[in-house]
Design a protein around this motif. Structure first.
Motif, PDB file in Angstrom:
ATOM      1  N   ARG A   1      60.695 -29.750   1.827  1.00 16.54           N
ATOM      2  CA  ARG A   1      62.156 -29.737   1.775  1.00 16.54           C
ATOM      3  C   ARG A   1      62.731 -28.816   0.713  1.00 16.54           C
ATOM      4  NH1 ARG A   1      62.186 -36.286   2.099  1.00 16.54           N
ATOM      5  NH2 ARG A   1      60.815 -36.370   3.924  1.00 16.54           N
ATOM      6  N   PRO A   2      62.134 -28.726  -0.493  1.00 13.38           N
ATOM      7  CA  PRO A   2      62.711 -27.798  -1.480  1.00 13.38           C
ATOM      8  C   PRO A   2      62.763 -26.361  -0.972  1.00 13.38           C
ATOM      9  CG  PRO A   2      61.175 -29.294  -2.536  1.00 13.38           C
ATOM     10  CD  PRO A   2      61.009 -29.494  -1.059  1.00 13.38           C
ATOM     11  N   ALA A   3      61.676 -25.921  -0.327  1.00 14.41           N
ATOM     12  CA  ALA A   3      61.651 -24.554   0.199  1.00 14.41           C
ATOM     13  C   ALA A   3      62.702 -24.361   1.283  1.00 14.41           C
ATOM     14  CB  ALA A   3      60.260 -24.245   0.756  1.00 14.41           C
TER      15      ALA A   3
ATOM     16  N   TRP B   1      57.681 -16.226  -7.495  1.00 14.43           N
ATOM     17  CA  TRP B   1      56.323 -16.750  -7.381  1.00 14.43           C
ATOM     18  C   TRP B   1      56.344 -18.000  -6.517  1.00 14.43           C
ATOM     19  CZ3 TRP B   1      53.960 -16.836 -13.022  1.00 14.43           C
ATOM     20  CH2 TRP B   1      53.850 -15.512 -13.491  1.00 14.43           C
ATOM     21  N   SER B   2      55.539 -18.027  -5.484  1.00 15.55           N
ATOM     22  CA  SER B   2      55.338 -19.234  -4.691  1.00 15.55           C
ATOM     23  C   SER B   2      54.196 -20.023  -5.330  1.00 15.55           C
ATOM     24  CB  SER B   2      54.995 -18.874  -3.246  1.00 15.55           C
ATOM     25  OG  SER B   2      56.119 -18.318  -2.586  1.00 15.55           O
TER      26      SER B   2
ATOM     27  N   TYR C   1      56.546 -22.445   3.911  1.00 14.67           N
ATOM     28  CA  TYR C   1      57.632 -21.478   4.086  1.00 14.67           C
ATOM     29  C   TYR C   1      57.399 -20.211   3.271  1.00 14.67           C
ATOM     30  CZ  TYR C   1      60.074 -25.363   6.288  1.00 14.67           C
ATOM     31  OH  TYR C   1      60.420 -26.394   7.127  1.00 14.67           O
ATOM     32  N   THR C   2      56.143 -19.933   2.965  1.00 17.36           N
ATOM     33  CA  THR C   2      55.824 -18.750   2.171  1.00 17.36           C
ATOM     34  C   THR C   2      56.366 -17.479   2.813  1.00 17.36           C
ATOM     35  OG1 THR C   2      53.803 -19.842   1.398  1.00 17.36           O
ATOM     36  CG2 THR C   2      53.965 -17.469   1.051  1.00 17.36           C
ATOM     37  N   CYS C   3      56.266 -17.388   4.131  1.00 18.48           N
ATOM     38  CA  CYS C   3      56.734 -16.172   4.817  1.00 18.48           C
ATOM     39  C   CYS C   3      58.222 -15.935   4.578  1.00 18.48           C
ATOM     40  CB  CYS C   3      56.449 -16.259   6.307  1.00 18.48           C
ATOM     41  SG  CYS C   3      54.712 -16.074   6.729  1.00 18.48           S
ATOM     42  N   GLY C   4      58.996 -17.012   4.443  1.00 19.14           N
ATOM     43  CA  GLY C   4      60.419 -16.858   4.178  1.00 19.14           C
ATOM     44  C   GLY C   4      60.684 -16.220   2.827  1.00 19.14           C
ATOM     45  N   PHE C   5      59.918 -16.613   1.831  1.00 11.88           N
ATOM     46  CA  PHE C   5      60.077 -16.014   0.505  1.00 11.88           C
ATOM     47  C   PHE C   5      59.552 -14.583   0.484  1.00 11.88           C
ATOM     48  CE2 PHE C   5      60.169 -20.576  -0.434  1.00 11.88           C
ATOM     49  CZ  PHE C   5      61.353 -20.633  -1.155  1.00 11.88           C
TER      50      PHE C   5
ATOM     51  N   THR D   1      60.899  -8.885   0.097  1.00 11.81           N
ATOM     52  CA  THR D   1      60.777  -7.558   0.707  1.00 11.81           C
ATOM     53  C   THR D   1      62.153  -6.958   0.977  1.00 11.81           C
ATOM     54  OG1 THR D   1      58.654  -8.087   1.736  1.00 11.81           O
ATOM     55  CG2 THR D   1      59.905  -6.264   2.685  1.00 11.81           C
ATOM     56  N   ALA D   2      63.050  -7.776   1.507  1.00 10.75           N
ATOM     57  CA  ALA D   2      64.390  -7.288   1.844  1.00 10.75           C
ATOM     58  C   ALA D   2      65.197  -6.917   0.613  1.00 10.75           C
ATOM     59  CB  ALA D   2      65.136  -8.351   2.651  1.00 10.75           C
TER      60      ALA D   2
END
Length: 215
Positions: A55-57, A79-80, A108-112, A117-118
């Motif tokens: 939930r935090p992510a 940092w994840s 949800y690592t891919c989201g970070f 990157t963006a």
């Protein structure tokens, strides 16, 4: 005289009164998640360490409040703190022991990664080995049953295991070692006290504004 960096790790707990200026003069300032330490804990933010599962992510990545906060905009690295491999391996056992944590291991690592990157920042994931070594180290301090160490403790261990050099001074502020019932906070406090006694880090206190002096 110190020749290395001052690395300030600022948790979301109570920060000593008058510490903001000291924190902001550090060479590197690491904060956590929604950076609640900003204000009484200064403003400088070089790295934001995030819970990248559960939930935090989801809350941080949803909408724009976290992404557009002053601390996150300022940070040069995200940092994840949670290894996807470790948390995937925990899922089946948690379903048996803590069924209420059914989304705790959702990754949800891919989201970070996409966000950094963006926005032209660096993203790194604290490695699995750091988690496993931390669990072994905490076992020396008789922890009560727990799910995972706190994000703050993971980052402290990670910084000491490689990010900080021998000449760097690692300083903690905002660590009360209280919170979620399934973190081993009592053992974490004892471990941090042991690290301080060994001279590997220092806790920031109202009297330690001159970090070049004393231990």
């Amino acid at each position: 005289m110190m020749s290395g960096r001052t690395i300030m790790i600022v948790g979301n707990g109570e920060v000593p009164e008058g510490a903001a200026a000291t924190i902001d003069t550090a060479d590197v300032v690491i904060r956590f998640n929604d950076c609640r330490s900003v204000g009484t804990g200064g403003a400088r933010t070089d790295i934001v360490a995030v819970c990248n599962t559960g939930r935090p992510a989801l809350a941080m990545l949803g909408g724009g409040r976290w992404k557009n906060s002053a601390a996150v905009r300022q940070a040069r690295e995200i940092w994840s703190v949670r290894s996807a491999e470790k948390f995937a391996g925990m899922r089946a056992a948690l379903a048996e022991t803590h069924p209420d944590l059914d989304d705790f291991c959702d990754d949800y690592t891919c989201g970070f990664e996409s966000f950094t990157t963006a926005t032209g920042r660096v993203h790194r994931v604290v490695p699995l080995a750091a988690h496993e070594q931390l669990d072994r180290d905490l076992s020396r301090f008789a922890p009560t049953p727990y799910v995972v160490p706190s994000s703050g403790m993971v980052v402290i261990a990670d910084v000491l295991s490689g990010f900080a050099s021998a000449d760097d001074l690692v300083v903690l502020a905002g660590f009360g070692h209280v919170g979620w019932e399934w973190h081993p906070f009592a053992a974490e406090r004892r471990y941090v006290d042991a690290l301080a006694a060994e001279g590997r880090l220092r806790r920031l206190s109202p009297s330690s504004s001159d970090l070049s002096q004393g231990a």
